[in-house]
Every structure is written in C-alpha cells, then in structure tokens.
Write an enzyme that holds these catalytic residues in place. Structure first.
Site, PDB file in Angstrom:
ATOM      1  N   GLU A 132      -3.197  10.872   3.694  1.00  0.00           N
ATOM      2  CA  GLU A 132      -4.086  10.581   4.818  1.00  0.00           C
ATOM      3  C   GLU A 132      -4.130  11.852   5.639  1.00  0.00           C
ATOM      4  OE1 GLU A 132      -4.383   6.214   6.064  1.00  0.00           O
ATOM      5  OE2 GLU A 132      -2.226   6.667   6.146  1.00  0.00           O
ATOM      6  N   GLU A 144       0.845  -1.196   0.000  1.00  0.00           N
ATOM      7  CA  GLU A 144       0.000   0.000   0.000  1.00  0.00           C
ATOM      8  C   GLU A 144       0.879   1.243   0.000  1.00  0.00           C
ATOM      9  OE1 GLU A 144      -2.918   2.119   3.344  1.00  0.00           O
ATOM     10  OE2 GLU A 144      -2.363   0.010   3.522  1.00  0.00           O
ATOM     11  N   HIS A 201       4.075   1.460   2.446  1.00  0.00           N
ATOM     12  CA  HIS A 201       3.940   0.237   3.252  1.00  0.00           C
ATOM     13  C   HIS A 201       4.283  -0.973   2.376  1.00  0.00           C
ATOM     14  CE1 HIS A 201       1.551   1.961   6.690  1.00  0.00           C
ATOM     15  NE2 HIS A 201       1.106   2.791   5.759  1.00  0.00           N
ATOM     16  N   ASP A 244       0.336   5.068   0.723  1.00  0.00           N
ATOM     17  CA  ASP A 244      -0.567   6.124   1.182  1.00  0.00           C
ATOM     18  C   ASP A 244      -0.086   7.464   0.642  1.00  0.00           C
ATOM     19  OD1 ASP A 244      -2.236   4.439   2.681  1.00  0.00           O
ATOM     20  OD2 ASP A 244      -0.860   4.484   4.372  1.00  0.00           O
TER      21      ASP A 244
END
Length: 448
Positions: free
Chosen positions: A228, A223, A239, A225
């Site tokens: 956020e 993942e 990640h 990001d």
C-alpha cells in the site's frame, strides 16, 4: 487499513448478480511467472477482471439502472433477493471507461481518474484470473511474491494497493445460487475492513439499511497487504480474521465504530511502514528506495519449519533497484528491536510502543494469518480514501494526535492533501503501473 473505495461517480455505476449481454466481457491479459529456483521460471497466461462494484447494472429486460447516485431502484430492488433476480451485471470497456490498460506484456496501468462518455470513473480494483471463470489462487506459505511497481505518478493521498484476500475461487458462484455472474464478472469481494459499501454480498443486494453508499451488512475475510503505497510512504500489513472464508457480517461482527476491536477481523493489522518505524530517509523521492523510478518489491513468507505446511513465523521484505538488492529498513523506535521484518514479537513490541490495541494477537497473529495464506486471491487497485484521506498511510494519524508521540506520523504528506475532492481535482492524471508478477520458492524470483 481504512479502505473505503468510491467506484464510478456516474449514474450507471452499479452491480448485480445476473449476467447482462449489452457489453462483451474481455479480460485484459496480465501473464505472471512461477519459479522453482533462480533462473527457472515458467509463464502462466493469467488475466485480470474488474471488480463488480464498478460495473453497470441494469434491469434484465432493458437499460434501466438498478442503482443511480447513492440510491437503489425501489421498483427493481424492493429487497435483496428480488434485486438479484431483476438486475443484470454487464461487461466492461476496461480502457475507455475505467482507465485500465496494458502498456506492455505483463504490465497493468491503473489510471486514477478517467473521463468517459458517461461521466467520470475514480479508481479501480481488479483480480488476477487463472481462467475465464476462476480467480488465480495462491498458497504463499514458504514462498515469495514479487512484482515491479512504478509509483512515480502517485502523489500524497493516493494508494496503489497490491494485496491478497481470502475470496472464493469462483467468486461465490457455487456457494450462493443467486449469484449467476461469479468470478468472470468480479464478484465475491471481501477484506479485513468488512466493507459495507459492497452492493451485492452472498448473491443478494445489500439493500437493507442502505444509506449514502453503505448498507447494513459487510463482507469479511483475511487480507495480506503486500503493498500500500504512493510516492511518499509504503506499508505492508497482515490482517488476520476469526473466519477462514468470505463471510457476511452484521452488527458487532463488522467491527465498526466502538466495535472495532470486537469484530471478525483485525482492521488495524500489524503494519511495517519505514517512516512510522523511525526511518524517514529510506523510502521516497531520491531516498534509498527512490520512488521517482520503478523498482521491484519482494515479500517472503517464512514458516517455522521451512515447509509449505509449516506455521507462518516471519514476513520479510526486500527491494531491488538499480542492480542492487535493498533489505527493508530496520525499526528505529524505542522499545522495538531493530528488526526489518514482521513477526509476532515485532507486532507485540510495536503495539506497546505506539499504545495501540494488539487485536492482531487477539485474533491469532501470524499463525492464523498463515492459515489464510494457503488460499488467497490477488487484488490490484488504485484508490483515494473517503474515510480518513489516507492519513493512516502517509501523514499524521489521528490528525489531532501529538505528532511527537511514537507511531503517529506515518509520512511527510499534509493531512489535507488526501481529501478526495482535493486529490481528484489536483491529480486526475495520476496512475500506477504493476508488472512482472512472480511467485516462487524463497530466493527464486529476484536477483541483483
């Protein structure tokens, strides 16, 4: 980082793998642009699809729910395979039921709480579609990804998240024959938290060990990001995972509890949050990046040799607001070089300065993350946090840690502000708007 979504709170909030015919599925338009050079961009007629975890699922022979409250229908779903056969996943009324609308061309508004005839919907998650049956996949190496965001109505405790997950292009349709719905109905979700609250994984119901909205198995994948954030805090975080495709997990592999640093994925990631990195006047209302007004977020994925096949070495961040290009703030934490990007070197220094486990490096760091960036699906969402009240993003985390210790305080928010019961009652009208998605060569998608 600690994503734990709660979907619809009314009885019909479930999903399945067969296809229902009671509500027509029509994907809201959200066109994007692909840029080869500055001022040279071409439009793609992309759209979005609602994640299957939010959808109504009923028995194929009628209207009876396959799932009510936090429990499976034991008659329809005695086991995962039988449940997938008996239950149909239906279409969605995006605006009325889920609060998902298009205020203008290329824009998407996600309402936090939506009252409807069946009850109340909380949050949402959608994926960008290339066609009626396939997600739009992205190769981000040696590219930049840009979008406009408006978080002016997104208070403490909420998260307007834009990220990439290494999902199957068809939602698992070809890999798992029991999945008859596929990407058209938002199936196949995975992320680095290996979520166990996904009701169907690999075309089967997550019935085994299901309790209080969570099952025995999870669904893992890398993942990235991009964004956020809320009014007060923002972070971008890679990640990486040990796996290179959506993977079903169980036990240690899911990385829950004491197994956090033994699982398939790096759940912590390597985050750059300006407030956490010692700069408290960079992001927020009336700060350098003024969150009371819309702005542009630019993320660049730099490779070691400047090619699309190189090794990921650095992730840059810029903002554009009021006609100005604003470079990301530089780290201002003792023991960390004053850089404003994410790299293996930054992550090593940050983890040491904060006393955190560098599982990011254990899993493979930037090189492993880069391999996953070759085939990603775009996710856009708004959510509150049933696990830790979003404290990891905008408050003190852990809440019982010494706030003077580097890395503990991530924002100005009160730790109790993000309790779902509190934020849903106090700020039901909150929303986030995403718009003007662009992908292109480095320095091609934005200008002052």
């Amino acid at each position: 980082m600690y994503r734990s979504l709660v979907a619809l709170t009314f009885a019909t909030a479930v999903l399945g793998q067969q296809v229902g015919t009671l509500t027509a599925e029509k994907h809201p338009s959200m066109p994007m642009e692909v840029c080869s050079a500055a001022g040279s961009c071409k439009k793609e007629n992309t759209a979005v699809v609602l994640d299957s975890n939010w959808r109504w699922t009923h028995v194929t022979s009628g209207y009876t729910n396959c799932y009510s409250g936090n429990s499976w229908n034991e008659t329809a779903c005695p086991d995962g395979k039988t449940c997938a056969t008996n239950c149909a996943l239906d279409g969605a009324d995006y605006a009325k039921t889920y609060g998902i609308s298009s205020p203008s061309s290329g824009a998407l508004k996600l309402q936090f709480v939506t009252k409807n005839s069946d009850g109340t919907n909380v949050g949402s998650r959608v994926y960008l579609m290339a066609s009626e049956t396939k997600y739009r996949t992205f190769n981000l190496l040696n590219k930049e990804f840009t979008l406009d965001v408006d978080v002016s109505k997104l208070p403490c405790g909420l998260n307007g998240a834009v990220y990439f997950s290494e999902m199957d292009e068809d939602g698992g349709l070809s890999r798992f024959p029991s999945n008859k719905a596929g990407a058209k109905y938002g199936t196949g979700y995975c992320d680095s938290q290996c979520p166990t609250d996904i009701k169907f994984i690999n075309g089967e119901a997550n019935v085994d060990g299901w309790e209080a909205g969570s099952g025995k198995t999870g669904t893992c994948c890398a993942e990235m990001d991009i964004w956020e954030a809320n009014l007060d805090s923002a972070a971008y975080t890679p990640h990486p995972c040990k796996v290179t495709t959506q993977t079903k997990c169980e036990g240690v592999d899911c990385g829950n509890g004491d197994d956090r640093y033994a699982g398939l994925c790096d759940k912590d990631g390597c985050d750059f949050n300006s407030f956490r990195m010692g700069v408290d006047d960079f992001y927020g209302t009336s700060k350098t990046v003024d969150t009371s007004e819309p702005f542009t977020v630019v993320t660049q994925f730099i490779t070691d040799d400047g090619t699309d096949t190189g090794t990921l070495s650095k992730i840059n961040r810029f903002y554009v607001q009021g006609g100005k290009v604003i470079p990301n703030s530089a780290a201002a934490v003792e023991g960390v070089d004053a850089v404003n990007h994410i790299s293996d070197g930054f992550c090593k220094q940050q983890k040491e300065a904060f006393g955190d486990n560098n599982y990011f490096a254990t899993v493979g760091g930037m090189a492993t993350m880069g391999k996953s960036l070759e085939k990603m699906v775009l996710v856009l969402s708004v959510w509150d946090d049933t696990a830790v009240s979003m404290n990891w993003l905008d408050s003190t985390f852990p809440t019982d840690a010494d706030p003077t210790k580097p890395g503990v305080v991530r924002g100005r928010c009160d730790p109790g502000a993000g309790l779902p019961k509190t934020v849903e009652a106090a700020h039901p009208d909150s929303y986030v708007i995403y718009s003007k998605i662009r992908l292109g060569a480095i320095n091609s998608t934005f200008a002052a």
